[in-house]
Design a protein around this motif. Structure first.
Motif, PDB file in Angstrom:
ATOM      1  N   GLU A 170      20.951 -34.754  -8.228  1.00 30.64           N
ATOM      2  CA  GLU A 170      21.267 -33.685  -7.282  1.00 30.64           C
ATOM      3  C   GLU A 170      22.531 -34.017  -6.496  1.00 30.64           C
ATOM      4  N   SER A 171      22.696 -35.256  -6.106  1.00 28.17           N
ATOM      5  CA  SER A 171      23.881 -35.676  -5.357  1.00 28.17           C
ATOM      6  C   SER A 171      25.156 -35.481  -6.167  1.00 28.17           C
ATOM      7  N   LEU A 172      25.129 -35.864  -7.438  1.00 22.34           N
ATOM      8  CA  LEU A 172      26.307 -35.686  -8.282  1.00 22.34           C
ATOM      9  C   LEU A 172      26.560 -34.215  -8.572  1.00 22.34           C
ATOM     10  N   LYS A 173      25.499 -33.434  -8.661  1.00 24.60           N
ATOM     11  CA  LYS A 173      25.658 -31.990  -8.858  1.00 24.60           C
ATOM     12  C   LYS A 173      26.374 -31.370  -7.653  1.00 24.60           C
ATOM     13  N   ILE A 174      25.967 -31.764  -6.449  1.00 23.84           N
ATOM     14  CA  ILE A 174      26.608 -31.265  -5.226  1.00 23.84           C
ATOM     15  C   ILE A 174      28.082 -31.691  -5.207  1.00 23.84           C
ATOM     16  N   LEU A 175      28.347 -32.955  -5.513  1.00 23.19           N
ATOM     17  CA  LEU A 175      29.719 -33.458  -5.520  1.00 23.19           C
ATOM     18  C   LEU A 175      30.581 -32.676  -6.503  1.00 23.19           C
ATOM     19  N   ARG A 176      30.119 -32.542  -7.729  1.00 19.77           N
ATOM     20  CA  ARG A 176      30.917 -31.908  -8.786  1.00 19.77           C
ATOM     21  C   ARG A 176      31.094 -30.406  -8.586  1.00 19.77           C
ATOM     22  N   HIS A 208      31.469 -28.972  -5.643  1.00 22.31           N
ATOM     23  CA  HIS A 208      32.242 -28.748  -4.418  1.00 22.31           C
ATOM     24  C   HIS A 208      33.689 -28.437  -4.818  1.00 22.31           C
ATOM     25  N   ARG A 209      34.135 -27.207  -4.589  1.00 22.95           N
ATOM     26  CA  ARG A 209      35.462 -26.770  -5.043  1.00 22.95           C
ATOM     27  C   ARG A 209      36.587 -27.610  -4.454  1.00 22.95           C
ATOM     28  N   GLY A 210      36.497 -27.926  -3.164  1.00 28.29           N
ATOM     29  CA  GLY A 210      37.546 -28.709  -2.519  1.00 28.29           C
ATOM     30  C   GLY A 210      37.669 -30.103  -3.095  1.00 28.29           C
ATOM     31  N   VAL A 211      36.547 -30.743  -3.350  1.00 31.13           N
ATOM     32  CA  VAL A 211      36.543 -32.093  -3.919  1.00 31.13           C
ATOM     33  C   VAL A 211      37.069 -32.059  -5.347  1.00 31.13           C
ATOM     34  N   ALA A 212      36.653 -31.072  -6.118  1.00 33.67           N
ATOM     35  CA  ALA A 212      37.121 -30.957  -7.500  1.00 33.67           C
ATOM     36  C   ALA A 212      38.638 -30.795  -7.536  1.00 33.67           C
ATOM     37  N   HIS A 213      39.181 -30.016  -6.619  1.00 31.52           N
ATOM     38  CA  HIS A 213      40.627 -29.828  -6.559  1.00 31.52           C
ATOM     39  C   HIS A 213      41.320 -31.115  -6.103  1.00 31.52           C
ATOM     40  N   LEU A 214      40.771 -31.767  -5.105  1.00 31.04           N
ATOM     41  CA  LEU A 214      41.364 -32.976  -4.535  1.00 31.04           C
ATOM     42  C   LEU A 214      41.331 -34.155  -5.509  1.00 31.04           C
ATOM     43  N   GLY A 264      40.409 -34.053  -8.830  1.00 24.04           N
ATOM     44  CA  GLY A 264      40.688 -33.711 -10.215  1.00 24.04           C
ATOM     45  C   GLY A 264      39.426 -33.818 -11.054  1.00 24.04           C
ATOM     46  N   GLU A 265      39.369 -32.990 -12.060  1.00 18.60           N
ATOM     47  CA  GLU A 265      38.186 -32.974 -12.922  1.00 18.60           C
ATOM     48  C   GLU A 265      38.509 -33.643 -14.253  1.00 18.60           C
ATOM     49  N   PRO A 266      37.537 -34.193 -14.919  1.00 18.99           N
ATOM     50  CA  PRO A 266      36.128 -34.326 -14.538  1.00 18.99           C
ATOM     51  C   PRO A 266      35.929 -35.464 -13.539  1.00 18.99           C
ATOM     52  N   ILE A 267      34.887 -35.346 -12.757  1.00 23.19           N
ATOM     53  CA  ILE A 267      34.521 -36.398 -11.811  1.00 23.19           C
ATOM     54  C   ILE A 267      33.399 -37.213 -12.451  1.00 23.19           C
ATOM     55  N   ARG A 268      33.649 -38.498 -12.589  1.00 18.73           N
ATOM     56  CA  ARG A 268      32.674 -39.392 -13.237  1.00 18.73           C
ATOM     57  C   ARG A 268      32.164 -40.429 -12.238  1.00 18.73           C
ATOM     58  N   ASP A 269      30.920 -40.814 -12.425  1.00 23.12           N
ATOM     59  CA  ASP A 269      30.344 -41.864 -11.583  1.00 23.12           C
ATOM     60  C   ASP A 269      30.445 -43.198 -12.306  1.00 23.12           C
ATOM     61  N   GLY A 270      30.553 -44.268 -11.509  1.00 23.12           N
ATOM     62  CA  GLY A 270      30.697 -45.606 -12.069  1.00 23.12           C
ATOM     63  C   GLY A 270      29.435 -46.430 -11.889  1.00 23.12           C
ATOM     64  N   ASN A 303      14.564 -35.587  -1.049  1.00 25.95           N
ATOM     65  CA  ASN A 303      15.538 -34.706  -0.413  1.00 25.95           C
ATOM     66  C   ASN A 303      16.843 -35.472  -0.255  1.00 25.95           C
ATOM     67  N   VAL A 304      17.938 -34.839  -0.649  1.00 24.45           N
ATOM     68  CA  VAL A 304      19.249 -35.431  -0.384  1.00 24.45           C
ATOM     69  C   VAL A 304      19.563 -35.085   1.069  1.00 24.45           C
ATOM     70  N   ASP A 305      19.560 -36.096   1.920  1.00 27.10           N
ATOM     71  CA  ASP A 305      19.757 -35.881   3.351  1.00 27.10           C
ATOM     72  C   ASP A 305      21.227 -35.732   3.712  1.00 27.10           C
ATOM     73  N   ARG A 306      22.056 -36.560   3.124  1.00 31.93           N
ATOM     74  CA  ARG A 306      23.470 -36.573   3.517  1.00 31.93           C
ATOM     75  C   ARG A 306      24.309 -37.132   2.369  1.00 31.93           C
ATOM     76  N   LEU A 307      25.461 -36.513   2.162  1.00 33.48           N
ATOM     77  CA  LEU A 307      26.436 -37.001   1.197  1.00 33.48           C
ATOM     78  C   LEU A 307      27.799 -37.040   1.869  1.00 33.48           C
ATOM     79  N   GLU A 308      28.460 -38.167   1.732  1.00 36.62           N
ATOM     80  CA  GLU A 308      29.811 -38.324   2.258  1.00 36.62           C
ATOM     81  C   GLU A 308      30.680 -38.864   1.140  1.00 36.62           C
TER      82      GLU A 308
END
Length: 137
Positions: free
Chosen positions: A41-47, A49-55, A57-63, A109-114
């Protein structure tokens, strides 16, 4: 009596087995964390997010998670906190994930994402806060 050569061979094989087992279990633990509902769910929210995707660049991958850092990467069964390295085509950074659930067996529940970006380590972007339903895109 065993020769030194035989003992060295046994020690080398034993070392390879121990190292391989440790690496295998590390990968299994990481995979279990990455398959959890709060992580997905956290990665879904991150990916999404239009502003983050623009900032970033896509694709956004986790390490890979630093499982040795138990102060910042842990799950108690009721509370989870992880620092997830993320990388887009333009920028990389760290997703700070905070999740909880009222009791064992209940839904997370995802409480907070930064999001902290590598080029600005002292700043974080608030992506999600369960106390505020909408976060500015």
């Amino acid at each position: 009596m065993a020769s030194v050569r035989s003992l060295a061979r046994v020690a080398a094989i034993g070392g390879v087995v121990v190292l391989s087992s440790g690496y295998y279990f590390k990968l299994r633990i990481q995979d279990n964390i990455k398959q959890s509902e709060y992580f997905k769910e956290s990665l879904k929210i991150l990916r999404s997010h239009r502003g983050v995707a623009h900032l970033m660049g896509e694709p956004i991958r986790d390490g890979s998670l630093d499982l040795g850092d138990s102060a910042n990467n842990f799950c108690t069964g009721k509370e989870a906190k992880f620092q997830v390295p993320v990388k887009g085509s333009k920028l990389s950074g760290t997703l700070y994930l905070f999740a909880s659930r009222p009791d064992y067996g209940l839904q997370w529940n995802v409480d907070r994402l930064e999001l902290g970006l590598k080029d600005e380590p002292d700043k974080r972007i608030l992506l999600h806060n369960s106390n505020q339903q909408t976060v500015i895109d």
